[in-house]
Design an enzyme around this catalytic site. Structure first.
Site, PDB file in Angstrom:
ATOM      1  N   GLY A 178     -22.462   6.164  34.903  1.00  0.00           N
ATOM      2  CA  GLY A 178     -21.449   5.642  33.990  1.00  0.00           C
ATOM      3  C   GLY A 178     -20.759   4.447  34.621  1.00  0.00           C
ATOM      4  O   GLY A 178     -20.693   4.332  35.850  1.00  0.00           O
ATOM      5  N   GLN A 235     -14.734  -2.068  36.015  1.00  0.00           N
ATOM      6  CA  GLN A 235     -15.525  -1.964  37.247  1.00  0.00           C
ATOM      7  C   GLN A 235     -16.520  -3.102  37.370  1.00  0.00           C
ATOM      8  O   GLN A 235     -17.085  -3.328  38.443  1.00  0.00           O
ATOM      9  CB  GLN A 235     -16.297  -0.640  37.278  1.00  0.00           C
ATOM     10  CG  GLN A 235     -15.409   0.589  37.303  1.00  0.00           C
ATOM     11  CD  GLN A 235     -16.262   1.842  37.348  1.00  0.00           C
ATOM     12  OE1 GLN A 235     -16.725   2.312  36.321  1.00  0.00           O
ATOM     13  NE2 GLN A 235     -16.484   2.369  38.540  1.00  0.00           N
ATOM     14  N   CYS A 254     -17.179   8.026  41.913  1.00  0.00           N
ATOM     15  CA  CYS A 254     -16.929   6.808  41.130  1.00  0.00           C
ATOM     16  C   CYS A 254     -17.544   5.634  41.875  1.00  0.00           C
ATOM     17  O   CYS A 254     -17.378   5.523  43.096  1.00  0.00           O
ATOM     18  CB  CYS A 254     -15.423   6.605  40.969  1.00  0.00           C
ATOM     19  SG  CYS A 254     -15.001   5.096  40.082  1.00  0.00           S
ATOM     20  N   LEU A 255     -18.232   4.770  41.140  1.00  0.00           N
ATOM     21  CA  LEU A 255     -18.860   3.613  41.788  1.00  0.00           C
ATOM     22  C   LEU A 255     -17.837   2.720  42.483  1.00  0.00           C
ATOM     23  O   LEU A 255     -18.181   2.016  43.426  1.00  0.00           O
ATOM     24  CB  LEU A 255     -19.641   2.789  40.753  1.00  0.00           C
ATOM     25  CG  LEU A 255     -20.915   3.440  40.209  1.00  0.00           C
ATOM     26  CD1 LEU A 255     -21.546   2.549  39.165  1.00  0.00           C
ATOM     27  CD2 LEU A 255     -21.894   3.730  41.324  1.00  0.00           C
ATOM     28  N   HIS A 261     -13.848  10.348  32.392  1.00  0.00           N
ATOM     29  CA  HIS A 261     -13.737   9.516  33.599  1.00  0.00           C
ATOM     30  C   HIS A 261     -13.727   8.036  33.215  1.00  0.00           C
ATOM     31  O   HIS A 261     -12.888   7.259  33.692  1.00  0.00           O
ATOM     32  CB  HIS A 261     -14.896   9.834  34.555  1.00  0.00           C
ATOM     33  CG  HIS A 261     -14.904   9.004  35.801  1.00  0.00           C
ATOM     34  ND1 HIS A 261     -14.575   9.500  37.049  1.00  0.00           N
ATOM     35  CD2 HIS A 261     -15.196   7.689  35.989  1.00  0.00           C
ATOM     36  CE1 HIS A 261     -14.654   8.527  37.940  1.00  0.00           C
ATOM     37  NE2 HIS A 261     -15.041   7.409  37.326  1.00  0.00           N
ATOM     38  N   GLU A 262     -14.660   7.651  32.332  1.00  0.00           N
ATOM     39  CA  GLU A 262     -14.728   6.233  31.934  1.00  0.00           C
ATOM     40  C   GLU A 262     -13.506   5.841  31.109  1.00  0.00           C
ATOM     41  O   GLU A 262     -12.982   4.734  31.245  1.00  0.00           O
ATOM     42  CB  GLU A 262     -16.013   5.938  31.153  1.00  0.00           C
ATOM     43  CG  GLU A 262     -17.324   6.279  31.853  1.00  0.00           C
ATOM     44  CD  GLU A 262     -17.419   5.799  33.294  1.00  0.00           C
ATOM     45  OE1 GLU A 262     -16.716   4.848  33.670  1.00  0.00           O
ATOM     46  OE2 GLU A 262     -18.203   6.396  34.046  1.00  0.00           O
ATOM     47  N   HIS A 282     -10.679   4.926  33.235  1.00  0.00           N
ATOM     48  CA  HIS A 282     -10.778   3.554  33.770  1.00  0.00           C
ATOM     49  C   HIS A 282     -10.135   2.543  32.827  1.00  0.00           C
ATOM     50  O   HIS A 282      -9.550   1.559  33.270  1.00  0.00           O
ATOM     51  CB  HIS A 282     -12.245   3.156  33.946  1.00  0.00           C
ATOM     52  CG  HIS A 282     -12.835   3.551  35.267  1.00  0.00           C
ATOM     53  ND1 HIS A 282     -12.391   3.053  36.466  1.00  0.00           N
ATOM     54  CD2 HIS A 282     -13.852   4.395  35.573  1.00  0.00           C
ATOM     55  CE1 HIS A 282     -13.108   3.563  37.453  1.00  0.00           C
ATOM     56  NE2 HIS A 282     -14.010   4.389  36.940  1.00  0.00           N
TER      57      HIS A 282
HETATM   58 NI    NI Z   1     -15.497   5.469  37.928  1.00  0.00          NI
END
Ligand code: NI
Length: 171
Positions: A46, A51, A88-89, A130-131, A134
């Site tokens: 995701g 991001q 998380c990236l 989660h997204e 963000h």
């Molecule tokens: Ni994330």
């Protein structure tokens, strides 16, 4: 469009306000394609627009060969609870338990601007939330206890030097 690059904490764009997606034309398709590319390059499932350096209410989730495009998502309802490890990236090497609802219904638009109501549960509910976090500047570490948050920030600085990798799905 220009190649997007992954933004890692504490890049300030991760905390900035995001604007609704207003134009569902070719530019959006290019942005989504570029976000998917970036997510795959970094082995994520995701990715939210901030991001990728874009302050837009837009996220992608790729799960079991299905790409979910969440434009302007809003949470309509949620039920139940689940605990699970989340990554998380934008926080390479950082993982921790986050309690989330087990099942959610959201309203959003897809890549063509079609309005949809989507109900998901389990991992997808976790990934969508989660997204969506963000898009409001809410980050993985905000769900941690103050002690775990402080340790995570320290570990992030260390791991950036050593380049260590984590295991659970990164969102
Ligand atoms: Ni994330």
């Amino acid at each position: 469009m220009n190649t997007l690059r992954l933004r890692v904490f504490p890049d300030p764009i991760l905390r900035e306000n995001t604007e609704p997606v207003a134009d569902f034309g070719d530019e959006l398709k290019d942005i989504v394609a570029e976000m998917v590319r970036l997510m795959r390059v970094h082995d994520g499932v995701g990715l939210a627009a901030p991001q990728a350096g874009l302050s837009l209410r837009l996220a992608v989730v790729l799960f079991e060969d299905t790409l979910h495009v969440l434009a302007n998502p809003e949470l309509l309802s949620s039920e139940g609870e689940q605990d699970g490890e989340e990554g998380c990236l934008s926080f390479p090497g950082i993982f921790g338990n986050v309690r989330r609802p087990e099942r959610i219904t959201i309203r959003h638009r897809d890549i063509d601007g079609t309005e949809l109501e989507t109900t998901v549960e389990g991992f997808l509910a976790r990934a969508f939330l989660h997204e969506m976090d963000h898009l409001d500047g809410r980050l993985l570490i905000d769900h941690f206890s103050p002690v775990k948050r402080a340790m995570s920030k320290k570990k992030l600085l260390r791991s950036r030097a050593s380049g260590e990798e984590g295991q659970p799905a990164t969102l």
